[in-house]
Design a protein around this motif. Structure first.
Motif, PDB file in Angstrom:
ATOM      1  N   PRO A  33     -45.124-100.325 -23.310  1.00 24.82           N
ATOM      2  CA  PRO A  33     -46.149 -99.270 -23.233  1.00 24.82           C
ATOM      3  C   PRO A  33     -45.556 -97.871 -23.281  1.00 24.82           C
ATOM      4  O   PRO A  33     -46.191 -96.950 -23.810  1.00 24.82           O
ATOM      5  CB  PRO A  33     -46.838 -99.541 -21.882  1.00 24.82           C
ATOM      6  N   ALA A  34     -44.321 -97.698 -22.762  1.00 27.75           N
ATOM      7  CA  ALA A  34     -43.679 -96.384 -22.825  1.00 27.75           C
ATOM      8  C   ALA A  34     -43.396 -95.987 -24.270  1.00 27.75           C
ATOM      9  O   ALA A  34     -43.599 -94.824 -24.666  1.00 27.75           O
ATOM     10  CB  ALA A  34     -42.382 -96.396 -22.019  1.00 27.75           C
ATOM     11  N   THR A  35     -42.933 -96.943 -25.079  1.00 29.16           N
ATOM     12  CA  THR A  35     -42.650 -96.667 -26.485  1.00 29.16           C
ATOM     13  C   THR A  35     -43.925 -96.359 -27.259  1.00 29.16           C
ATOM     14  O   THR A  35     -43.979 -95.434 -28.076  1.00 29.16           O
ATOM     15  CB  THR A  35     -41.925 -97.866 -27.130  1.00 29.16           C
ATOM     16  N   ILE A  36     -44.978 -97.137 -26.997  1.00 26.64           N
ATOM     17  CA  ILE A  36     -46.265 -96.901 -27.647  1.00 26.64           C
ATOM     18  C   ILE A  36     -46.784 -95.506 -27.320  1.00 26.64           C
ATOM     19  O   ILE A  36     -47.259 -94.763 -28.190  1.00 26.64           O
ATOM     20  CB  ILE A  36     -47.293 -97.969 -27.226  1.00 26.64           C
ATOM     21  N   MET A  37     -46.664 -95.132 -26.054  1.00 24.92           N
ATOM     22  CA  MET A  37     -47.143 -93.824 -25.620  1.00 24.92           C
ATOM     23  C   MET A  37     -46.328 -92.701 -26.259  1.00 24.92           C
ATOM     24  O   MET A  37     -46.880 -91.675 -26.670  1.00 24.92           O
ATOM     25  CB  MET A  37     -47.066 -93.738 -24.095  1.00 24.92           C
ATOM     26  N   PHE A  38     -45.004 -92.896 -26.388  1.00 28.46           N
ATOM     27  CA  PHE A  38     -44.152 -91.866 -26.981  1.00 28.46           C
ATOM     28  C   PHE A  38     -44.445 -91.698 -28.475  1.00 28.46           C
ATOM     29  O   PHE A  38     -44.655 -90.583 -28.960  1.00 28.46           O
ATOM     30  CB  PHE A  38     -42.674 -92.213 -26.773  1.00 28.46           C
ATOM     31  N   LEU A  39     -44.462 -92.796 -29.202  1.00 29.31           N
ATOM     32  CA  LEU A  39     -44.703 -92.722 -30.643  1.00 29.31           C
ATOM     33  C   LEU A  39     -46.122 -92.206 -30.931  1.00 29.31           C
ATOM     34  O   LEU A  39     -46.330 -91.403 -31.849  1.00 29.31           O
ATOM     35  CB  LEU A  39     -44.503 -94.098 -31.284  1.00 29.31           C
ATOM     36  N   GLY A  40     -47.082 -92.668 -30.135  1.00 26.69           N
ATOM     37  CA  GLY A  40     -48.434 -92.163 -30.295  1.00 26.69           C
ATOM     38  C   GLY A  40     -48.529 -90.689 -29.958  1.00 26.69           C
ATOM     39  O   GLY A  40     -49.242 -89.922 -30.624  1.00 26.69           O
ATOM     40  N   GLY A  41     -47.779 -90.279 -28.918  1.00 28.25           N
ATOM     41  CA  GLY A  41     -47.781 -88.870 -28.518  1.00 28.25           C
ATOM     42  C   GLY A  41     -47.261 -87.952 -29.611  1.00 28.25           C
ATOM     43  O   GLY A  41     -47.722 -86.813 -29.758  1.00 28.25           O
ATOM     44  N   LEU A  42     -46.299 -88.436 -30.396  1.00 25.48           N
ATOM     45  CA  LEU A  42     -45.782 -87.635 -31.505  1.00 25.48           C
ATOM     46  C   LEU A  42     -46.863 -87.366 -32.547  1.00 25.48           C
ATOM     47  O   LEU A  42     -46.843 -86.326 -33.225  1.00 25.48           O
ATOM     48  CB  LEU A  42     -44.591 -88.343 -32.163  1.00 25.48           C
ATOM     49  N   ALA A  43     -47.789 -88.313 -32.691  1.00 25.35           N
ATOM     50  CA  ALA A  43     -48.847 -88.182 -33.693  1.00 25.35           C
ATOM     51  C   ALA A  43     -50.104 -87.497 -33.151  1.00 25.35           C
ATOM     52  O   ALA A  43     -50.994 -87.136 -33.920  1.00 25.35           O
ATOM     53  CB  ALA A  43     -49.219 -89.560 -34.239  1.00 25.35           C
ATOM     54  N   LEU A  44     -50.188 -87.310 -31.826  1.00 28.23           N
ATOM     55  CA  LEU A  44     -51.381 -86.723 -31.224  1.00 28.23           C
ATOM     56  C   LEU A  44     -51.506 -85.239 -31.558  1.00 28.23           C
ATOM     57  O   LEU A  44     -50.514 -84.511 -31.579  1.00 28.23           O
ATOM     58  CB  LEU A  44     -51.343 -86.862 -29.701  1.00 28.23           C
TER      59      LEU A  44
END
Length: 503
Positions: free
Chosen positions: A213-224
């Motif tokens: 979940p940390a990786t998903i949140m980080f990669l998603g955060g880059l696209a937010l």
């Protein structure tokens, strides 16, 4: 999106001019941001399961393991009473409550997206350290890093969701955070159920999978995208308007953008937001949103059940696999309850959910206490009928909490604060929430040992008090634009005497 309770009525006059469509861009942004709740949920679920695994206990807490084996089939309130073991859980929340003040500064100055990214990185590092831990010190340091991640995530994500969502669906959108948290708990319990079978190293896999979940949140955060509110606060007006038009699916955003700029100007005029939060005009938000609701959310006793559901069921004599299976049932109830709340909270309102579920929770806590008083004690073995009854009671309690104090404990405070105190107010919400989370985590097992079934009567009494708090002090906020919340205090039979004459 425009936040704040304005002294003039200009915002209220423009609110009816807001336009929006549900766009794919908006849905993507909210789902990715809400995934931050999975960090909190995964840890809630995984920490309780790991602390009941024999291989974990043998390596780090041999005294607890020996005591557990001596009473494997028996009921024993004090089987897991060990302050170092509970420190493994609560250290995360103490770290989180301290880090939320740093998160407040980052969220206000650098944006909501920046805090989401910082939180995901810290959580990732903590998960790696915990999975590779060779001693208790490594475990605690890893938990502290996880706590910093949760402090930043819980500070930024509710704000992000509230600022991105249109007022008419704010309740449902904000509760994506709670749904993500519940799904994190459910997934963690499934993982614990399977990794408990992998002897000697299964606990490492449970803790290490927190990197997902940390990786998903980080990669998603880059696209937010950053929220338009934050961009305006940073003086990036053109970019803010472009994002607002893209999120709303229309170029006709003049009214909302004007309110957003006005709210930002009011916020920038406040040099000391924490001090402003103490002013008389903000007294209702301080007492209800920053102090009362986040504290009471933990004093329901719900997180005690989530932390230690496997431990509780093992103490009840269920055995290791049965206890983890029972935890799956309770986490499934949380997900179901979140969906119920999302579907009806903007239709039925916040107060009805709080009060109806509060009555149920009191009844279930009393039933739990009476059953334990009659059937539970040292050297006793619970009958199957009693064991199943306890599981059903806990399931119903979780279902009631999951549609009321669970999601509304985050939703309602996010609706109450004006923009000028919103970041400071949200920091207070997270700080108070995590303080009481840590306090309950540290004290629950020792309280269970000494108060025995009486601990659940204490929780029943606290739920009665908090239900009275809601009944007398909280006005209904369903479908009320954030910029009009200030008018609710002026009309409230109690708060009108407090805010009258304030400037």
């Amino acid at each position: 999106m425009a936040g704040g309770a304005f002294e003039d009525t200009e915002a209220a006059k423009r609110a009816h001019l807001y336009e929006h469509k549900i766009t794919g861009y908006f849905i993507f942004s909210c789902i990715v941001a809400a995934s931050g709740g999975a960090l909190f949920g995964y840890d809630l679920g995984v920490s309780g399961g790991v602390t009941s695994m024999d291989d974990f206990l043998k390596r780090f807490f041999p005294k607890v393991y020996r005591r557990k084996q001596e009473h494997l089939k028996e009921t024993d309130y004090c089987k897991y009473d060990n302050q170092i073991l509970t420190l493994f859980t609560s250290s995360l929340y103490f770290a989180g409550l301290i880090s939320t003040f740093a998160a407040s500064h980052v969220t206000r100055k650098k944006g909501r997206r920046a805090s989401i990214l910082v939180g995901s990185i810290s959580f990732f590092l903590g998960a790696v350290l915990n999975a590779s831990a060779m001693n208790i010190a490594m475990l605690i340091i890893g938990r502290i890093l996880l706590g910093v991640g949760i402090g930043f995530g819980n500070q930024a994500v509710p704000l992000y969701l509230s600022e991105m969502s249109p007022a008419k669906i704010r309740g449902a959108v904000n509760q994506l955070f709670q749904l993500s948290t519940c799904l994190g708990i459910l997934v963690a319990n499934f993982i614990n159920y399977e990794t408990d079978k992998l002897h000697t190293w299964g606990w490492r896999l449970s803790l290490g999978l927190a990197v997902v979940p940390a990786t998903i949140m980080f990669l998603g955060g880059l696209a937010l995208p950053e929220t338009p509110n934050s961009l305006v606060e940073q003086g990036k007006f053109d970019e803010a308007r472009k994002i607002l038009e893209k999120v709303r699916g229309t170029s006709n955003v003049d009214a909302e953008f004007a309110d957003l700029v006005d709210a930002s100007k009011a916020a920038q005029a406040i040099k000391h937001p924490f001090r402003n939060l103490l002013e008389r005009k903000n007294r209702p938000q301080l007492i209800i949103g920053a102090l009362g609701i986040p504290a009471f959310q933990q004093l329901t006793g719900m997180n005690s059940i989530l932390f230690y559901a496997p431990v509780i069921f093992q103490s009840l004599g269920f055995g290791s696999n049965a206890s983890l299976y029972s935890s799956l049932i309770t986490s499934g109830a949380l997900v179901l309850a979140s969906l119920i709340s999302m579907a009806f909270v903007d239709r039925w309102g916040r107060r009805k959910f709080f009060l109806e579920a509060g009555f149920e929770m009191i009844c279930y806590m009393v039933a739990l206490a009476i059953t334990l008083a009659l059937e539970f004690g040292e050297g006793k073995t619970l009958s199957k009928g009693t064991s199943y009854f306890l599981v059903i009671i806990i399931f119903l309690f979780v279902l009631a909490y999951g549609r009321s104090w669970g999601p509304l404990g985050w939703l309602v405070p996010s609706e109450l604060f004006p923009l000028e105190t919103r970041s400071a107010g949200q920091s207070m919400v997270v700080c108070v929430n995590l303080f009481f989370t840590a306090l309950i985590a540290q004290c629950f097992l020792v309280s269970l040992c000494h108060l025995r079934y009486g601990i659940f009567l204490v929780f029943a009494g606290l739920i009665f008090i908090m239900s009275c708090f809601i009944y007398f002090l909280l006005p209904e906020t369903k479908q009320v634009p954030i910029e009009e919340v200030s008018y609710l205090w002026a009309k409230h039979p109690i708060w009108k005497h407090v805010v009258r004459g304030s400037t």
